[in-house]
Design an enzyme around this catalytic site. Sequence first.
Site, PDB file in Angstrom:
ATOM      1  N   HIS A   1      21.184 -24.669  42.413  1.00 48.83           N
ATOM      2  CA  HIS A   1      20.732 -24.209  41.208  1.00 48.83           C
ATOM      3  C   HIS A   1      20.680 -24.996  40.049  1.00 48.83           C
ATOM      4  CE1 HIS A   1      21.776 -20.723  43.950  1.00 48.83           C
ATOM      5  NE2 HIS A   1      20.502 -20.462  43.525  1.00 48.83           N
TER       6      HIS A   1
ATOM      7  N   ARG B   1      21.583 -13.723  18.193  1.00 46.12           N
ATOM      8  CA  ARG B   1      22.334 -13.864  19.409  1.00 46.12           C
ATOM      9  C   ARG B   1      22.171 -15.272  19.914  1.00 46.12           C
ATOM     10  NH1 ARG B   1      20.995  -8.495  20.312  1.00 46.12           N
ATOM     11  NH2 ARG B   1      19.119  -9.191  21.915  1.00 46.12           N
TER      12      ARG B   1
ATOM     13  N   GLU C   1      31.483  -7.014  27.936  1.00 44.97           N
ATOM     14  CA  GLU C   1      30.443  -8.156  28.302  1.00 44.97           C
ATOM     15  C   GLU C   1      30.029  -7.968  29.914  1.00 44.97           C
ATOM     16  OE1 GLU C   1      32.732 -10.096  30.496  1.00 44.97           O
ATOM     17  OE2 GLU C   1      31.822 -11.902  29.459  1.00 44.97           O
ATOM     18  N   MET C   2      29.436  -9.226  30.353  1.00 44.99           N
ATOM     19  CA  MET C   2      29.253  -8.822  31.706  1.00 44.99           C
ATOM     20  C   MET C   2      29.596 -10.041  32.669  1.00 44.99           C
ATOM     21  SD  MET C   2      25.643  -7.192  30.839  1.00 44.99           S
ATOM     22  CE  MET C   2      25.127  -7.137  32.689  1.00 44.99           C
ATOM     23  N   GLU C   3      30.202 -11.015  32.167  1.00 47.30           N
ATOM     24  CA  GLU C   3      30.809 -12.252  33.105  1.00 47.30           C
ATOM     25  C   GLU C   3      32.067 -12.543  33.285  1.00 47.30           C
ATOM     26  OE1 GLU C   3      28.236 -12.414  30.662  1.00 47.30           O
ATOM     27  OE2 GLU C   3      26.486 -12.222  31.893  1.00 47.30           O
TER      28      GLU C   3
ATOM     29  N   ARG D   1      33.353 -19.933  28.406  1.00 47.15           N
ATOM     30  CA  ARG D   1      32.396 -19.053  28.016  1.00 47.15           C
ATOM     31  C   ARG D   1      32.007 -18.721  26.648  1.00 47.15           C
ATOM     32  NH1 ARG D   1      28.641 -15.298  28.432  1.00 47.15           N
ATOM     33  NH2 ARG D   1      29.108 -12.976  27.816  1.00 47.15           N
ATOM     34  N   VAL D   2      30.702 -18.999  26.018  1.00 46.02           N
ATOM     35  CA  VAL D   2      30.456 -18.557  24.613  1.00 46.02           C
ATOM     36  C   VAL D   2      29.464 -17.445  24.682  1.00 46.02           C
ATOM     37  CG1 VAL D   2      31.286 -20.514  23.455  1.00 46.02           C
ATOM     38  CG2 VAL D   2      29.278 -20.749  24.566  1.00 46.02           C
ATOM     39  N   GLY D   3      29.917 -16.303  24.529  1.00 47.03           N
ATOM     40  CA  GLY D   3      29.188 -15.075  24.947  1.00 47.03           C
ATOM     41  C   GLY D   3      29.192 -14.279  23.787  1.00 47.03           C
ATOM     42  N   SER D   4      28.251 -13.253  24.051  1.00 46.77           N
ATOM     43  CA  SER D   4      28.133 -11.911  23.166  1.00 46.77           C
ATOM     44  C   SER D   4      28.628 -10.662  23.652  1.00 46.77           C
ATOM     45  CB  SER D   4      26.570 -11.630  22.601  1.00 46.77           C
ATOM     46  OG  SER D   4      25.841 -11.312  24.255  1.00 46.77           O
TER      47      SER D   4
ATOM     48  N   ARG E   1      20.472 -20.448  23.895  1.00 45.41           N
ATOM     49  CA  ARG E   1      21.770 -20.572  23.037  1.00 45.41           C
ATOM     50  C   ARG E   1      22.354 -21.937  23.502  1.00 45.41           C
ATOM     51  NH1 ARG E   1      25.554 -16.265  24.188  1.00 45.41           N
ATOM     52  NH2 ARG E   1      24.117 -14.973  23.392  1.00 45.41           N
TER      53      ARG E   1
ATOM     54  N   ARG F   1      14.813 -22.970  36.963  1.00 48.89           N
ATOM     55  CA  ARG F   1      14.871 -21.769  36.580  1.00 48.89           C
ATOM     56  C   ARG F   1      14.754 -21.466  35.025  1.00 48.89           C
ATOM     57  NH1 ARG F   1      16.406 -17.478  40.706  1.00 48.89           N
ATOM     58  NH2 ARG F   1      16.299 -18.638  42.649  1.00 48.89           N
TER      59      ARG F   1
ATOM     60  N   GLY G   1      25.441 -17.372  28.030  1.00 47.50           N
ATOM     61  CA  GLY G   1      24.685 -16.616  29.066  1.00 47.50           C
ATOM     62  C   GLY G   1      23.122 -17.158  28.719  1.00 47.50           C
TER      63      GLY G   1
ATOM     64  N   SER H   1      27.790  -8.810  19.179  1.00 52.64           N
ATOM     65  CA  SER H   1      26.676  -8.796  18.752  1.00 52.64           C
ATOM     66  C   SER H   1      26.051  -7.378  18.615  1.00 52.64           C
ATOM     67  CB  SER H   1      25.820  -9.232  19.891  1.00 52.64           C
ATOM     68  OG  SER H   1      25.955  -8.664  21.253  1.00 52.64           O
ATOM     69  N   ASP H   2      26.747  -6.190  19.468  1.00 57.72           N
ATOM     70  CA  ASP H   2      26.643  -5.058  19.041  1.00 57.72           C
ATOM     71  C   ASP H   2      27.905  -3.972  18.953  1.00 57.72           C
ATOM     72  OD1 ASP H   2      24.851  -6.247  21.331  1.00 57.72           O
ATOM     73  OD2 ASP H   2      23.752  -4.578  20.793  1.00 57.72           O
TER      74      ASP H   2
END
Length: 235
Positions: A4, A218, A180-182, A87-90, A24, A43, A20, A204-205
């Site tokens: 990938h 974001r 978050e999701m990861e 990881r640098v996420g929201s 970003r 992708r 993610g 972010s929320d």
Amino acid sequence: MSTHIGAEPGDIAERVLLPGDPLRAKWIAETYLKDARCYSTVRNMLGFTGMYDGVEVSVQGSGMGMPSASIYAHELINDYGVKKLVRVGSCGAIVASLRLRDVVAAIGSSTDSNMNRARFDGLIDYAPVADFELLRRSVDAAAEKGISMRVGPVLAADAFYTDRPDLYDRLADYGVLAVEMESAALYTIAARFGAQALTLLTVSDHIKTGERTTAQDREQTFGQMVEIALQTIIA
Ligand SMILES: O=P(O)(O)O[C@H]1O[C@H](CO)[C@@H](O)[C@H]1O
Ligand SMILES: O=c1cc[nH]c(=O)[nH]1
């Protein structure tokens, strides 16, 4: 290239930031890295390598959710020899004491994902945790930069939209700061394959107040988190 990621061996640094959102990743590379070059567009999950303060650093989009993030973490570590992943996420805040744009370091990650249940035959509730050295460096980096950062546990959820907001309240009662999701997948895969991982998040929320940032925010404005992450990963 791996399945990938369209990079050749040596194209990716041993130190990788993982947002993610692939845009970003582009913003981070263009804003913070010197001589950044794009090594993968597979992708449209963009990846870049450049220099930060004299150290080679890559930044790779990882997508949304644990199945996607797991693929990138697995291939970065096993196919490209990556040693450190931040990881640098929201995230969505689930405690009233967090405000929009606050930065959170995820010390540990509860999850409703079935991935680790399958991994351990449903017999063990494995506890995915941050690498202590990276976590300590991030705390030091935040302090050096005068950025206030909360350290605490988060929830890595499979679903962005939930039918059970009451469970967020219950998790908040147990000290969980945000969703978050990861992170659970990232911590698990790093542990399994001998790499170091940390998740930094920007609120972010706000699940309690309904406040939220825009998609452009974001993508392009979470600089305090990115500065902490870069300082952490090059140390
Ligand atoms: O902003 P990123 O890093 O994608 O992180 C959060 O945003 C996405 C949901 O909007 C999920 O991936 C979640 O973990
Ligand atoms: O509410 C939110 C915000 C960001 N990411 C999530 O997973 N949830």
